[in-house]
Design a protein around this motif. Structure first.
Motif, short mmCIF file in Angstrom:
data_model
loop_
_atom_site.label_atom_id
_atom_site.label_comp_id
_atom_site.label_asym_id
_atom_site.label_seq_id
_atom_site.Cartn_x
_atom_site.Cartn_y
_atom_site.Cartn_z
N ARG A 20 0.86 -1.18 0.00
CA ARG A 20 0.00 0.00 0.00
C ARG A 20 0.90 1.24 0.00
O ARG A 20 1.59 1.50 0.98
CB ARG A 20 -0.92 -0.02 1.20
CG ARG A 20 -1.84 -1.25 1.19
CD ARG A 20 -2.53 -1.45 2.49
NE ARG A 20 -1.51 -1.69 3.53
CZ ARG A 20 -1.78 -1.97 4.78
NH1 ARG A 20 -3.01 -2.03 5.19
NH2 ARG A 20 -0.81 -2.16 5.66
N LYS A 68 -2.83 5.96 7.64
CA LYS A 68 -3.45 4.73 8.13
C LYS A 68 -3.58 3.74 6.97
O LYS A 68 -3.95 4.11 5.86
CB LYS A 68 -4.83 5.04 8.71
CG LYS A 68 -5.50 3.85 9.33
CD LYS A 68 -6.83 4.22 9.94
CE LYS A 68 -7.45 3.02 10.61
NZ LYS A 68 -8.71 3.38 11.25
N ASN A 69 -3.25 2.51 7.24
CA ASN A 69 -3.32 1.44 6.24
C ASN A 69 -2.40 1.69 5.04
O ASN A 69 -2.71 1.29 3.92
CB ASN A 69 -4.76 1.22 5.76
CG ASN A 69 -5.66 0.79 6.90
OD1 ASN A 69 -5.27 0.01 7.76
ND2 ASN A 69 -6.87 1.33 6.92
N ASP A 71 1.70 1.31 3.73
CA ASP A 71 2.99 0.70 4.03
C ASP A 71 4.15 1.66 3.76
O ASP A 71 5.12 1.70 4.50
CB ASP A 71 3.19 -0.57 3.20
CG ASP A 71 2.15 -1.63 3.53
OD1 ASP A 71 1.94 -1.90 4.73
OD2 ASP A 71 1.55 -2.17 2.59
#
Length: 107
Positions: A20, A68-69, A71
Motif C-alpha cells: 500500500r 493509516k493502512n 505501508d
C-alpha cells in the motif's frame, strides 16, 4: 520517447508495488509552523535540505490519520505550480500514540 510511470520506476528500484503506497506532495505556505507543539521557522524544503530530523518530524505530524493502512509513502516537495521534487521513499512503521504522530522510517 517512452514515458515511465512512477510505479514502474519504484518497481525498478526494488519497491514491492503490491504494498500500500501513497504519494505525498508537501507544499505548506502557512506563516506559522508547529512541529511537536513547538513553533518553528522555515518550510519543508529548507528542512529537508538542512535539517532532516525536522523534516521527518514535520512529515510525521498529520492532523488526520492520512497514513493509516499505508505501508510506504513516496514523498515530494511542491515547487512552483504543479512541479514537485522527489524527496524519497519512507516506510510507515505505525502510529506514535504518545506524540499523536506517525512513525516513519527512511527506506
Amino acid at each position: 520517447m517512452a514515458i515511465i510511470k512512477i510505479g514502474e520506476l519504484l518497481k525498478l528500484r526494488g519497491l514491492d508495488i503490491n504494498k500500500r503506497i501513497k504519494l505525498v506532495r508537501h507544499k505548506d505556505a502557512r506563516q506559522k509552523q508547529f512541529i511537536n507543539g513547538v513553533e518553528v521557522e522555515g518550510n519543508p524544503y529548507d528542512w529537508y535540505r538542512n535539517d532532516k530530523d525536522k523534516f521527518i518530524a514535520y512529515q510525521s505530524e498529520q492532523h488526520r490519520d492520512v497514513f493509516k493502512n499505508v505501508d510506504y509513502i513516496v514523498s515530494f516537495i511542491g515547487e512552483n505550480g504543479t512541479i514537485a521534487r522527489f524527496i524519497g521513499i519512507y516506510k510507515i512503521e505505525g502510529p506514535d500514540n504518545e506524540r499523536n504522530t506517525t512513525n516513519i522510517a527512511i527506506k
